[in-house]
Design a protein around this motif. Structure first.
Motif, PDB file in Angstrom:
ATOM      1  N   MET A 140     -14.076 -67.943 -32.296  1.00  0.00           N
ATOM      2  CA  MET A 140     -14.861 -66.970 -31.563  1.00  0.00           C
ATOM      3  C   MET A 140     -14.033 -66.472 -30.369  1.00  0.00           C
ATOM      4  N   PRO A 141     -13.853 -65.148 -30.235  1.00  0.00           N
ATOM      5  CA  PRO A 141     -13.055 -64.626 -29.126  1.00  0.00           C
ATOM      6  C   PRO A 141     -13.785 -64.795 -27.800  1.00  0.00           C
ATOM      7  N   SER A 142     -13.009 -65.038 -26.737  1.00  0.00           N
ATOM      8  CA  SER A 142     -13.635 -65.171 -25.430  1.00  0.00           C
ATOM      9  C   SER A 142     -13.942 -63.786 -24.879  1.00  0.00           C
ATOM     10  N   VAL A 143     -15.045 -63.685 -24.183  1.00  0.00           N
ATOM     11  CA  VAL A 143     -15.475 -62.415 -23.610  1.00  0.00           C
ATOM     12  C   VAL A 143     -15.376 -62.537 -22.098  1.00  0.00           C
ATOM     13  N   THR A 144     -14.656 -61.598 -21.482  1.00  0.00           N
ATOM     14  CA  THR A 144     -14.510 -61.639 -20.035  1.00  0.00           C
ATOM     15  C   THR A 144     -15.761 -61.076 -19.362  1.00  0.00           C
ATOM     16  N   THR A 145     -15.913 -61.382 -18.102  1.00  0.00           N
ATOM     17  CA  THR A 145     -17.041 -60.862 -17.335  1.00  0.00           C
ATOM     18  C   THR A 145     -17.050 -59.346 -17.381  1.00  0.00           C
ATOM     19  N   GLU A 146     -15.889 -58.742 -17.251  1.00  0.00           N
ATOM     20  CA  GLU A 146     -15.782 -57.285 -17.267  1.00  0.00           C
ATOM     21  C   GLU A 146     -16.280 -56.707 -18.586  1.00  0.00           C
ATOM     22  N   GLU A 147     -15.979 -57.364 -19.688  1.00  0.00           N
ATOM     23  CA  GLU A 147     -16.410 -56.887 -20.996  1.00  0.00           C
ATOM     24  C   GLU A 147     -17.909 -57.039 -21.190  1.00  0.00           C
ATOM     25  N   GLN A 148     -18.513 -57.991 -20.475  1.00  0.00           N
ATOM     26  CA  GLN A 148     -19.948 -58.205 -20.576  1.00  0.00           C
ATOM     27  C   GLN A 148     -20.732 -57.142 -19.812  1.00  0.00           C
ATOM     28  N   LEU A 149     -20.132 -56.575 -18.778  1.00  0.00           N
ATOM     29  CA  LEU A 149     -20.801 -55.549 -17.986  1.00  0.00           C
ATOM     30  C   LEU A 149     -20.746 -54.222 -18.718  1.00  0.00           C
ATOM     31  N   VAL A 150     -21.749 -53.413 -18.537  1.00  0.00           N
ATOM     32  CA  VAL A 150     -21.770 -52.110 -19.183  1.00  0.00           C
ATOM     33  C   VAL A 150     -20.749 -51.223 -18.472  1.00  0.00           C
ATOM     34  N   PRO A 151     -19.703 -50.766 -19.195  1.00  0.00           N
ATOM     35  CA  PRO A 151     -18.628 -50.015 -18.544  1.00  0.00           C
ATOM     36  C   PRO A 151     -19.065 -48.696 -17.927  1.00  0.00           C
ATOM     37  N   THR A 152     -20.177 -48.136 -18.365  1.00  0.00           N
ATOM     38  CA  THR A 152     -20.647 -46.895 -17.755  1.00  0.00           C
ATOM     39  C   THR A 152     -21.356 -47.153 -16.428  1.00  0.00           C
ATOM     40  N   ILE A 153     -21.699 -48.394 -16.169  1.00  0.00           N
ATOM     41  CA  ILE A 153     -22.393 -48.743 -14.927  1.00  0.00           C
ATOM     42  C   ILE A 153     -21.428 -49.334 -13.907  1.00  0.00           C
ATOM     43  N   CYS A 154     -20.564 -50.235 -14.351  1.00  0.00           N
ATOM     44  CA  CYS A 154     -19.661 -50.937 -13.442  1.00  0.00           C
ATOM     45  C   CYS A 154     -18.210 -50.538 -13.680  1.00  0.00           C
ATOM     46  N   THR A 155     -17.443 -50.539 -12.619  1.00  0.00           N
ATOM     47  CA  THR A 155     -16.038 -50.160 -12.685  1.00  0.00           C
ATOM     48  C   THR A 155     -15.200 -51.155 -11.905  1.00  0.00           C
ATOM     49  N   ARG A 156     -14.103 -51.578 -12.489  1.00  0.00           N
ATOM     50  CA  ARG A 156     -13.175 -52.430 -11.754  1.00  0.00           C
ATOM     51  C   ARG A 156     -12.387 -51.540 -10.804  1.00  0.00           C
ATOM     52  N   VAL A 157     -12.327 -51.935  -9.529  1.00  0.00           N
ATOM     53  CA  VAL A 157     -11.582 -51.174  -8.531  1.00  0.00           C
ATOM     54  C   VAL A 157     -10.374 -51.952  -8.019  1.00  0.00           C
ATOM     55  N   HIS A 158     -10.361 -53.238  -8.311  1.00  0.00           N
ATOM     56  CA  HIS A 158      -9.287 -54.140  -7.884  1.00  0.00           C
ATOM     57  C   HIS A 158      -9.380 -55.365  -8.771  1.00  0.00           C
ATOM     58  N   ARG A 159      -8.319 -56.127  -8.858  1.00  0.00           N
ATOM     59  CA  ARG A 159      -8.384 -57.299  -9.749  1.00  0.00           C
ATOM     60  C   ARG A 159      -9.453 -58.286  -9.306  1.00  0.00           C
ATOM     61  N   SER A 160      -9.871 -58.201  -8.045  1.00  0.00           N
ATOM     62  CA  SER A 160     -10.897 -59.111  -7.554  1.00  0.00           C
ATOM     63  C   SER A 160     -12.236 -58.427  -7.285  1.00  0.00           C
ATOM     64  N   ALA A 161     -12.405 -57.172  -7.729  1.00  0.00           N
ATOM     65  CA  ALA A 161     -13.658 -56.471  -7.424  1.00  0.00           C
ATOM     66  C   ALA A 161     -14.101 -55.552  -8.564  1.00  0.00           C
ATOM     67  N   ILE A 162     -15.344 -55.747  -8.972  1.00  0.00           N
ATOM     68  CA  ILE A 162     -16.007 -54.870  -9.930  1.00  0.00           C
ATOM     69  C   ILE A 162     -17.254 -54.356  -9.210  1.00  0.00           C
ATOM     70  N   VAL A 163     -17.457 -53.031  -9.244  1.00  0.00           N
ATOM     71  CA  VAL A 163     -18.518 -52.417  -8.448  1.00  0.00           C
ATOM     72  C   VAL A 163     -19.357 -51.494  -9.325  1.00  0.00           C
ATOM     73  N   ARG A 164     -20.636 -51.413  -9.020  1.00  0.00           N
ATOM     74  CA  ARG A 164     -21.492 -50.424  -9.690  1.00  0.00           C
ATOM     75  C   ARG A 164     -21.017 -49.040  -9.271  1.00  0.00           C
ATOM     76  N   ALA A 165     -20.729 -48.200 -10.240  1.00  0.00           N
ATOM     77  CA  ALA A 165     -20.193 -46.874  -9.961  1.00  0.00           C
ATOM     78  C   ALA A 165     -21.166 -45.999  -9.185  1.00  0.00           C
ATOM     79  N   ASP A 166     -22.470 -46.245  -9.318  1.00  0.00           N
ATOM     80  CA  ASP A 166     -23.436 -45.431  -8.577  1.00  0.00           C
ATOM     81  C   ASP A 166     -23.444 -45.753  -7.079  1.00  0.00           C
ATOM     82  N   GLN A 167     -22.666 -46.760  -6.690  1.00  0.00           N
ATOM     83  CA  GLN A 167     -22.562 -47.118  -5.273  1.00  0.00           C
ATOM     84  C   GLN A 167     -21.349 -46.494  -4.587  1.00  0.00           C
TER      85      GLN A 167
END
Length: 70
Positions: free
Chosen positions: A1-28
C-alpha cells in the motif's frame, strides 16, 4: 500500500503549499509582497505573514488571481 502524505490528503483546490513547512488554505491569501532581499512574503486575511519559497511563488500568484475573480 503506497504511503499518502498529508499534502496529498488535503484537497488541492482548497489548500496550497507555500513553503516546505507551511500549507495554507488558499481562501486565506490576501496579498504577496516581494521583500527587498528578493524573498516573498504572503499576508493572510488574519494578518499573519508567511515566507513563500521561490518554488511555490507561481502557484501562490495563480491562486491569488483566481480568488480576485470570485
Amino acid at each position: 500500500m503506497p504511503s499518502v502524505t498529508t499534502e496529498e490528503q488535503l484537497v488541492p483546490t482548497i489548500c496550497t503549499r507555500v513553503h516546505r513547512s507551511a500549507i495554507v488554505r488558499a481562501d486565506q491569501f490576501m496579498h504577496l509582497l516581494v521583500v527587498g532581499d528578493g524573498s516573498y512574503l504572503l499576508t493572510l486575511r488574519c494578518g499573519d505573514e508567511l515566507i513563500v519559497s521561490v518554488r511555490y511563488v507561481a502557484i501562490v500568484r495563480e491562486r491569488l488571481q483566481l480568488s480576485s475573480f470570485s
